[in-house]
Design an enzyme around this catalytic site. Structure first.
Site, PDB file in Angstrom:
ATOM      1  N   LYS A 187       0.842  -1.197   0.098  1.00  0.00           N
ATOM      2  CA  LYS A 187       0.084   0.118  -0.161  1.00  0.00           C
ATOM      3  C   LYS A 187       0.816   1.329  -0.069  1.00  0.00           C
ATOM      4  O   LYS A 187       0.623   2.277  -0.898  1.00  0.00           O
ATOM      5  CB  LYS A 187      -0.954   0.036   1.094  1.00  0.00           C
ATOM      6  CG  LYS A 187      -1.906  -1.121   0.982  1.00  0.00           C
ATOM      7  CD  LYS A 187      -2.733  -1.443   2.228  1.00  0.00           C
ATOM      8  CE  LYS A 187      -3.891  -2.655   1.952  1.00  0.00           C
ATOM      9  NZ  LYS A 187      -4.397  -3.193   3.039  1.00  0.00           N
ATOM     10  N   GLN A 222      -4.946  -1.830   9.214  1.00  0.00           N
ATOM     11  CA  GLN A 222      -4.452  -3.141   8.573  1.00  0.00           C
ATOM     12  C   GLN A 222      -5.120  -4.497   9.428  1.00  0.00           C
ATOM     13  O   GLN A 222      -4.954  -4.350  10.648  1.00  0.00           O
ATOM     14  CB  GLN A 222      -3.112  -3.311   8.302  1.00  0.00           C
ATOM     15  CG  GLN A 222      -2.761  -4.789   7.637  1.00  0.00           C
ATOM     16  CD  GLN A 222      -3.178  -4.780   6.132  1.00  0.00           C
ATOM     17  OE1 GLN A 222      -3.252  -3.623   5.521  1.00  0.00           O
ATOM     18  NE2 GLN A 222      -3.796  -5.868   5.760  1.00  0.00           N
ATOM     19  N   ASP A 238     -11.035   2.274   3.209  1.00  0.00           N
ATOM     20  CA  ASP A 238     -11.219   0.920   3.193  1.00  0.00           C
ATOM     21  C   ASP A 238     -12.713   0.719   2.994  1.00  0.00           C
ATOM     22  O   ASP A 238     -13.377  -0.341   2.534  1.00  0.00           O
ATOM     23  CB  ASP A 238     -11.129  -0.203   4.471  1.00  0.00           C
ATOM     24  CG  ASP A 238      -9.805  -0.767   4.159  1.00  0.00           C
ATOM     25  OD1 ASP A 238      -9.197  -0.837   2.941  1.00  0.00           O
ATOM     26  OD2 ASP A 238      -9.376  -1.353   5.247  1.00  0.00           O
TER      27      ASP A 238
END
Ligand code: NAD
Length: 283
Positions: A51, A95, A118
């Site tokens: 990422k 994460q 997200d």
């Protein structure tokens, strides 16, 4: 036809990089993504690194916040609240998975929905189910882009989604429904899976069981999206949920693993970050 997620992700990121270059002149700064990693799980580290690499490629400012596995839930939430209040940060991602003593839903709910790149916060999930503007989860968004890029007609066709997680199966089923597909969701309690998969015009598999889907389970001309990432117990190699070698000759289009859905998930994360930034700057 093999749909290269890598190639499409490159196109998406190049487009973002062009926009970032001009927005930087217009608004005086680039978008800023903050990725939080709790603990040092090696797979999570790899995802966080990818990422960060993608963020650098598109010209974002990027912060990796590495927190110890022993951090308490409240300390993590306090940290997220600090980042929410920081006007210089546009996107926040935690994460997953988190250590067992931290409740995932409490952490996700702590993220400002406007910075939830997200798309996991309940406000954004609610927006998806109510067809309202909001941040859409990256993997489902990437899957729709791949089907569109490959010219797969979605409306009026039968899409079978295997898996019903909140991250992939459930939201991708909703996006397909919103594009006027007839959608069947299969899962671990589904009986005679092959009878259902053989009726699919579009088959999205998101379960994490290596090579579960074999040639006898699909019809000719099916479009196959393989989301799964696991390790083949025989070879130890990275494997999808679809037995690629046997299914590919029957499929009209198919995604490989690796190089399929994975790169597109990250490209869509960059797109979501850019959207959070532009919404704020153009307010
Ligand atoms: P999950 O474990 O939350 O959900 C798995 C789903 O599969 C469940 O709904 C379960 O009912 C179903 N399932 C399990 N075994 C089954 C079986 N034998 N038959 C039918 N259904 C079955 O997983 P998830 O988070 O949705 O992820 C699924 C897979 O996709 C994993 O391999 C994960 O690593 C991968 N993934 C990839 C990306 C990417 O960007 N490529 C993103 C997210 C997840």
């Amino acid at each position: 036809m093999i749909i290269s997620g890598k190639d499409l992700a490159r196109e998406v990121k190049e487009n973002i990089a062009r926009k970032v270059a001009s927005y930087k002149v217009e608004y005086g700064r680039e978008p800023h993504l903050c990725v939080i990693l709790v603990g040092d799980d090696p797979s999570s580290r790899t995802y966080v690194r990818s990422k960060g690499k993608a963020a650098a490629e598109v010209g974002f400012q990027h912060t990796e916040l590495l927190l110890p596995a022993e951090i308490t839930e409240q300390e993590l939430i306090d940290k997220i609240h600090e980042l929410n209040a920081d006007v210089g940060i546009d996107g926040i991602l935690v994460q997953l998975p988190l250590p067992k003593h931290i409740r995932k839903h409490r952490v996700i709910e702590a993220i400002d929905p406007e910075k939830d790149v997200d798309g996991f916060h309940s406000h954004n999930v609610d927006a998806l189910w109510h067809k309202l503007p909001g941040i859409r989860a990256c993997t489902p968004k990437g899957i729709i882009k791949m089907l569109d890029k490959a010219g797969v007609e979605i409306a009026g066709h039968h899409a079978v989604v295997i898996g019903r997680s909140n991250i992939v199966g459930f939201p991708v089923a909703k996006l397909l429904l919103d594009r006027n597909a007839t959608v069947t969701i299969a899962h671990s309690h589904t009986r005679n899976l092959g009878d259902i998969t053989r009726t699919a015009d579009i088959l999205v598999v998101a379960i994490g069981v290596p090579k579960l889907i074999t040639a006898d389970m699909v019809k000719d001309g099916v479009a196959v999206i393989d989301v799964g990432i696991s390790h083949d117990p025989e070879t130890g190699k990275l494997s999808g949920d679809v037995d690629f070698d046997s299914v590919e000759p029957k499929a009209s289009v198919i995604t490989p693993v690796p190089g399929g859905v994975g790169p597109m998930t990250i490209a869509c994360l960059m797109e979501n970050t850019l959207d959070c930034y532009t919404r704020k700057m153009q307010w």
